[in-house]
Scaffold this active site. Structure first.
Site, mmCIF file in Angstrom:
data_model
loop_
_atom_site.group_PDB
_atom_site.id
_atom_site.type_symbol
_atom_site.label_atom_id
_atom_site.label_comp_id
_atom_site.label_asym_id
_atom_site.label_seq_id
_atom_site.Cartn_x
_atom_site.Cartn_y
_atom_site.Cartn_z
ATOM 1 N N PHE A 74 0.855 -1.189 0.000
ATOM 2 C CA PHE A 74 0.000 0.000 0.000
ATOM 3 C C PHE A 74 0.887 1.233 0.000
ATOM 4 O O PHE A 74 2.093 1.129 0.251
ATOM 5 C CB PHE A 74 -0.921 0.007 1.235
ATOM 6 C CG PHE A 74 -0.207 -0.260 2.530
ATOM 7 C CD1 PHE A 74 0.381 0.773 3.255
ATOM 8 C CD2 PHE A 74 -0.094 -1.564 3.007
ATOM 9 C CE1 PHE A 74 1.053 0.513 4.435
ATOM 10 C CE2 PHE A 74 0.596 -1.835 4.191
ATOM 11 C CZ PHE A 74 1.174 -0.795 4.915
ATOM 12 N N PHE A 76 2.372 3.998 1.921
ATOM 13 C CA PHE A 76 3.675 3.662 1.365
ATOM 14 C C PHE A 76 4.324 2.655 2.309
ATOM 15 O O PHE A 76 5.088 3.021 3.182
ATOM 16 C CB PHE A 76 4.561 4.918 1.236
ATOM 17 C CG PHE A 76 3.981 5.906 0.241
ATOM 18 C CD1 PHE A 76 4.180 5.706 -1.122
ATOM 19 C CD2 PHE A 76 3.205 6.966 0.658
ATOM 20 C CE1 PHE A 76 3.636 6.605 -2.045
ATOM 21 C CE2 PHE A 76 2.656 7.856 -0.264
ATOM 22 C CZ PHE A 76 2.869 7.678 -1.617
#
Ligand code: CUA
Length: 155
Positions: A74, A76
């Site tokens: 995802f 980050f």
């Protein structure tokens, strides 16, 4: 229209090569069932956190020092962010994205794949050496792309 003898010979060779190619392709794809190994497993990218096994990302023992490692990507980061793997373990990574396209690579190994929302991508690696490994994103995914990582400790 008149065709020269050599033109006829080369035309028939071309035709035969085409037929041979289509037969090989047909036998491989339909009779032997060889298909590209991607896009086999799907998951709703908006429900990854509620979908097993990605609701509990992490290591699952499936055999004698053999594990499934289910992971999410995802912006980050990766889930889990910290993973401990026993030395010598054969690990089957199953990874999906919760948002955009990410990379999934472990420098120093052959693990290197793309992770796309909606799909589960898989790769297997045996960790023969003790040490620390980073999982890095090599697919530009936004402002903090370079911060995206997860840490593997093999011991
Ligand atoms: Cu994720 Cu770059």
């Amino acid at each position: 229209m008149h065709l020269h003898k050599y033109e006829k010979i080369w035309l028939s060779l071309g035709g035969l090569a085409l037929i041979a190619f289509l037969v090989v392709l047909g036998v491989n794809a339909f009779a032997m069932g060889s298909h590209p190994p991607s896009h086999m497993a799907y998951v709703d990218p908006t429900k990854v956190d509620q979908t097993a096994p990605f609701d509990k990302p992490g290591l699952v023992q499936i055999g004698d020092n053999e594990y499934d490692l289910n992971m999410t990507a995802f912006v980050f980061g990766y889930g889990p962010a910290q993973i401990e793997i026993p030395k010598g373990a054969k690990v089957h990574f199953n990874v999906t994205s919760k948002d955009v396209a990410h990379g999934f690579s472990i420098p120093g190994t052959n693990v290197n794949m793309m992770v796309l929302p909606g799909h589960v991508n898989s790769v297997t690696h045996t960790f023969d050496q003790a040490g620390e490994f980073l999982i890095l994103c090599n697919e530009y995914c936004g402002v903090a792309h370079h911060m995206m990582m997860s840490n593997i400790v093999v011991k």
